[in-house]
Design a protein around this motif. Sequence first.
Motif, PDB file in Angstrom:
ATOM      1  N   GLU A 104      -7.324   6.916   5.302  1.00  0.00           N
ATOM      2  CA  GLU A 104      -8.559   6.116   5.389  1.00  0.00           C
ATOM      3  C   GLU A 104      -8.762   5.746   6.837  1.00  0.00           C
ATOM      4  N   LYS A 105      -9.950   6.011   7.360  1.00  0.00           N
ATOM      5  CA  LYS A 105     -10.185   5.655   8.762  1.00  0.00           C
ATOM      6  C   LYS A 105     -11.653   5.376   8.996  1.00  0.00           C
ATOM      7  N   SER A 106     -11.923   4.590  10.030  1.00  0.00           N
ATOM      8  CA  SER A 106     -13.333   4.341  10.303  1.00  0.00           C
ATOM      9  C   SER A 106     -13.557   3.872  11.730  1.00  0.00           C
ATOM     10  N   PRO A 145      -5.440   8.576  11.512  1.00  0.00           N
ATOM     11  CA  PRO A 145      -4.590   9.765  11.573  1.00  0.00           C
ATOM     12  C   PRO A 145      -5.384  11.068  11.457  1.00  0.00           C
ATOM     13  N   HIS A 146      -4.774  12.124  12.029  1.00  0.00           N
ATOM     14  CA  HIS A 146      -5.354  13.465  11.907  1.00  0.00           C
ATOM     15  C   HIS A 146      -4.469  14.317  11.000  1.00  0.00           C
ATOM     16  N   THR A 147      -5.102  15.271  10.332  1.00  0.00           N
ATOM     17  CA  THR A 147      -4.357  16.113   9.403  1.00  0.00           C
ATOM     18  C   THR A 147      -4.607  17.584   9.714  1.00  0.00           C
ATOM     19  N   ALA A 190     -10.070   2.692  13.772  1.00  0.00           N
ATOM     20  CA  ALA A 190      -8.724   2.463  13.231  1.00  0.00           C
ATOM     21  C   ALA A 190      -8.552   3.297  11.976  1.00  0.00           C
ATOM     22  N   GLY A 191      -7.294   3.580  11.645  1.00  0.00           N
ATOM     23  CA  GLY A 191      -7.053   4.360  10.437  1.00  0.00           C
ATOM     24  C   GLY A 191      -5.621   4.207   9.953  1.00  0.00           C
ATOM     25  N   ILE A 192      -5.422   4.486   8.661  1.00  0.00           N
ATOM     26  CA  ILE A 192      -4.066   4.480   8.101  1.00  0.00           C
ATOM     27  C   ILE A 192      -3.905   5.693   7.180  1.00  0.00           C
ATOM     28  N   LEU A 243     -12.350  -1.208   8.763  1.00  0.00           N
ATOM     29  CA  LEU A 243     -11.427  -0.458   7.899  1.00  0.00           C
ATOM     30  C   LEU A 243     -10.968  -1.345   6.736  1.00  0.00           C
ATOM     31  N   GLU A 244     -10.675  -2.590   7.049  1.00  0.00           N
ATOM     32  CA  GLU A 244     -10.207  -3.508   5.996  1.00  0.00           C
ATOM     33  C   GLU A 244     -11.262  -3.646   4.896  1.00  0.00           C
ATOM     34  N   GLN A 245     -12.514  -3.776   5.312  1.00  0.00           N
ATOM     35  CA  GLN A 245     -13.610  -3.893   4.335  1.00  0.00           C
ATOM     36  C   GLN A 245     -13.708  -2.613   3.500  1.00  0.00           C
ATOM     37  N   LYS A 246     -13.515  -1.484   4.180  1.00  0.00           N
ATOM     38  CA  LYS A 246     -13.666  -0.187   3.515  1.00  0.00           C
ATOM     39  C   LYS A 246     -12.650  -0.024   2.379  1.00  0.00           C
ATOM     40  N   ILE A 247     -11.423  -0.509   2.604  1.00  0.00           N
ATOM     41  CA  ILE A 247     -10.380  -0.270   1.601  1.00  0.00           C
ATOM     42  C   ILE A 247     -10.188  -1.468   0.658  1.00  0.00           C
ATOM     43  N   LYS A 248     -10.943  -2.530   0.887  1.00  0.00           N
ATOM     44  CA  LYS A 248     -10.764  -3.756   0.110  1.00  0.00           C
ATOM     45  C   LYS A 248     -10.916  -3.461  -1.392  1.00  0.00           C
TER      46      LYS A 248
END
Length: 611
Positions: free
Chosen positions: A45-47, A87-89, A32-34, A54-59
């Motif tokens: 941010e994605k993982s 997302p891709h960039t 997942a990513g945002i 992902l939620e833990q990563k950005i907490k």
Amino acid sequence: MCGIVGYIGQDKATPFLIEGLSKLEYRGYDSAGIAVYNGETIRVEKSLGRLEVLEQKIKGNEPEGSIGVGHTRWATHGRPSDRNSHPHTDCTGKFVVVHNGIIENFMSLKEMLIEKGHTFRSETDTEVVAHLLEEVYEEGELLEDTVRKVLNMVEGSYALVIMSEHDTGKIVCAKQDNPLVIGLGEGENFIASDIPAIIQRTRRTYILSDGEMAVVKSDSVWVYNRDGVPITKKVFEVNWDAEAAEKGGYEHFMIKEIYEQPKAIRETMSARLAKDGSGISLNELKWTKHDLADIKKIFIVACGTAYHAGVVGKYYIEKLARIPVEVDIASEFRYRSPLVDKDTLAIVISQSGETSDTLAALKEVKAMGARTLAVTNVVGSSIAREADNVLYTWAGPEIAVASTKAYTTQLIMMFMLAVYMGQLNGKVAPERAAELVEALKQVPTQIHEMLEDVEPIKTFATKYGFNEDVFFVGRSLDYAVALEGSLKLKEISYIHAEAYAAGELKHGTLALIVEGIPVIALATQEDIYDKTVNNIKEIKARDAVVIGIALEGDKNIAKYVDHTIFVPRTNSLLAPLLAVIPLQLLAYYAAITRGCDVDKPRNLAKSVTVE
Ligand code: F6R
């Protein structure tokens, strides 16, 4: 088959993105990513893993800003990993893209972009869209204009949601063959691939149609056609509850998945049809004719419905590529000392890619020196990782325990594999390949048409009640489909059902055919049609109630059966794909009539990871 969300408004975007993605995890959950724009830059941010990772990563350090997009992934091109997550960039990080669907011409676009100096970070088809945006962008251009240029370059299916640091304050979306919905709020708007993601926030929506683009700002939504002409959309008020919304308005996942078959088949086959219509190209395999010449024998090994797809696969390979094939139930295969060596190819078929018996059989044949090929629906699954080669079916997540769209996509994959092998070893001439591909291309539309009128099947299911025993009979490929029809009925409606090769009945089972017993008789195979009709006469003579499944235009069958369900006329080899549809529907409606828990039948699990 992934999940997409987007937010633009006055609030913080991240909480909605996470909330929306959590409602879409049923569509994909390997990563997942945002991406959120904070007024200056876009932070991505994605993982790998479920959304909670992902939620833990950005907490404690959530991306700030009130414009953002998010994605939960079900891998197609590229295994599940941090890098392959959306997302891709682009190279500059100024264009951000989330995508559902398949960009079919991504390989040639990627080569072109690499030549122009772009650096790719993932194995996905989606990333080409980000780099294309960067490539065609002209200073000061509106994002929707840049997107429009890119849409003219990509082929395939997509729901694309894009934002950019070059033109902020908006999110641009485009839809082709993948769902996309705009949720209309007050001073804020929402974007989602599916309604469950937004119904907590708004019930007023625009449902985009194929070929439409939308420019979504916090206080306006403009919808255009591909040429940039504005379209007046009607607001669609969603009145489903949250559970119905997950099922796309269908009562059960099983029926939703039955209806998804045309799309699942299209996705599975489209990138594998040679562009000039001349045959099948399986770029994943890269086999040469010498590789194929070394294969003296093929085993197809699988369980349940996947095994039934294997039975059809045997017919396909033997008929088209003329290589001997044995089909085995995985739990039997392992314990019968199969004669396997380096000239053997073992094909394992598994929707989940995790079925323990199939995985164990795969490991065993590999250890015995065989070459291995997996046909699976789950990218990066244990079976996909273990096999030498993989062909993915792109059916998307299958949630109902009873397999439907996985089965038909497995048939499509086996058919394409057989044609491909026949092309390589010269057993399928170019004209024949072109003819088969032509017939193959019609299948999604033919299934779609069949699904438009299911009333007669509902009536059979309720009228006959299918209370005790039901028999399914057919010959050659019809027998293979009978096996699957009988399993479907058994597993979800708990009715005893048996499939028999029609010619075999008289060797014992005919003793069970008595007055009033329902018999589903498949008669779609023209080369064996007269023989099948003779068997049907034997059944009818015992006063059974016979429902015939026949090809449209068959004027003869009505003389021998009580009722007929017609399926569109097609090449005999492809008839199983059409004949199975009424059988899936019969099982579904019989289960409904009997009040069974269709999506979660008793005693069964979706993925069987124990021996
Ligand atoms: C029946 C069904 C099962 C599976 C079997 C193999 O509707 O779904 O028979 O086909 O358990 O599962 P996979 O394909 O995941 O290996």
